[in-house]
Design a protein around this motif. Sequence first.
Motif, PDB file in Angstrom:
ATOM      1  N   ALA A  42       0.538  -0.951  -0.029  1.00 25.18           N
ATOM      2  CA  ALA A  42       0.193  -0.147  -0.055  1.00 25.18           C
ATOM      3  C   ALA A  42       1.197   1.373   0.064  1.00 25.18           C
ATOM      4  N   ASN A  43       2.027   1.093   0.497  1.00 23.36           N
ATOM      5  CA  ASN A  43       3.477   2.442   0.682  1.00 23.36           C
ATOM      6  C   ASN A  43       4.661   2.430   0.248  1.00 23.36           C
ATOM      7  N   GLY A  44       4.351   1.704  -1.362  1.00 25.48           N
ATOM      8  CA  GLY A  44       4.650   1.273  -2.708  1.00 25.48           C
ATOM      9  C   GLY A  44       5.871   0.953  -2.016  1.00 25.48           C
ATOM     10  N   GLY A  45       6.854  -0.345  -1.873  1.00 26.45           N
ATOM     11  CA  GLY A  45       7.462  -1.525  -0.815  1.00 26.45           C
ATOM     12  C   GLY A  45       8.291  -0.796   0.377  1.00 26.45           C
ATOM     13  N   GLY A  46       7.473  -0.122   1.204  1.00 26.98           N
ATOM     14  CA  GLY A  46       8.160   0.627   2.511  1.00 26.98           C
ATOM     15  C   GLY A  46       7.165   0.227   3.691  1.00 26.98           C
ATOM     16  N   VAL A  47       7.008   0.492   4.248  1.00 24.83           N
ATOM     17  CA  VAL A  47       6.200   0.392   5.763  1.00 24.83           C
ATOM     18  C   VAL A  47       6.634   1.910   6.644  1.00 24.83           C
ATOM     19  N   ALA A  48       5.321   2.491   6.180  1.00 25.89           N
ATOM     20  CA  ALA A  48       5.568   3.489   6.722  1.00 25.89           C
ATOM     21  C   ALA A  48       6.218   3.932   8.022  1.00 25.89           C
ATOM     22  N   ALA A  49       6.445   5.064   9.027  1.00 30.22           N
ATOM     23  CA  ALA A  49       7.051   4.589  10.344  1.00 30.22           C
ATOM     24  C   ALA A  49       5.464   5.823  10.446  1.00 30.22           C
ATOM     25  N   GLY A  50       5.557   4.816  12.164  1.00 27.94           N
ATOM     26  CA  GLY A  50       4.018   5.014  12.769  1.00 27.94           C
ATOM     27  C   GLY A  50       3.196   4.952  12.822  1.00 27.94           C
ATOM     28  N   SER A  51       2.911   3.946  11.426  1.00 27.19           N
ATOM     29  CA  SER A  51       1.911   3.017  10.946  1.00 27.19           C
ATOM     30  C   SER A  51       1.446   2.664  11.454  1.00 27.19           C
ATOM     31  N   ALA A  52       0.148   1.214  11.452  1.00 31.66           N
ATOM     32  CA  ALA A  52      -0.253   0.185  12.873  1.00 31.66           C
ATOM     33  C   ALA A  52       0.926  -0.581  13.215  1.00 31.66           C
ATOM     34  N   VAL A  53       1.409  -1.410  11.741  1.00 34.04           N
ATOM     35  CA  VAL A  53       2.639  -2.349  11.789  1.00 34.04           C
ATOM     36  C   VAL A  53       3.627  -2.016  12.573  1.00 34.04           C
ATOM     37  N   ALA A  54       4.280  -0.501  12.120  1.00 33.89           N
ATOM     38  CA  ALA A  54       5.337  -0.133  12.907  1.00 33.89           C
ATOM     39  C   ALA A  54       5.149   0.349  14.524  1.00 33.89           C
TER      40      ALA A  54
END
Length: 84
Positions: A42-54
């Motif tokens: 969903a983020n174009g290849g990386g996990v966004a900082a501050g996301s639920a997964v992070a």
Amino acid sequence: MVGVPAVATVAVPVALGAAGFTGAGIAAGSLAAKMMSAAAIANGGGVAAGSAVAALQSVGAAGLSTATTAAVTAGGALLAAIFP
């Protein structure tokens, strides 16, 4: 039900570990791995900082902070008071 807040405080890290958010990173083939994959796509290849997964991985790796532990305990106490 004095034990409910304590159970909630202990259950959160245990549940995250069972989902695959571990101190060693996200466990392969786990629910956490599937969440990480979806977030990365969903983020174009990386996990966004501050996301639920992070955030979940942070708790899985380091445990709950004092403030979060207090909030979870208070939430459990509130639920115990509402649903005796």
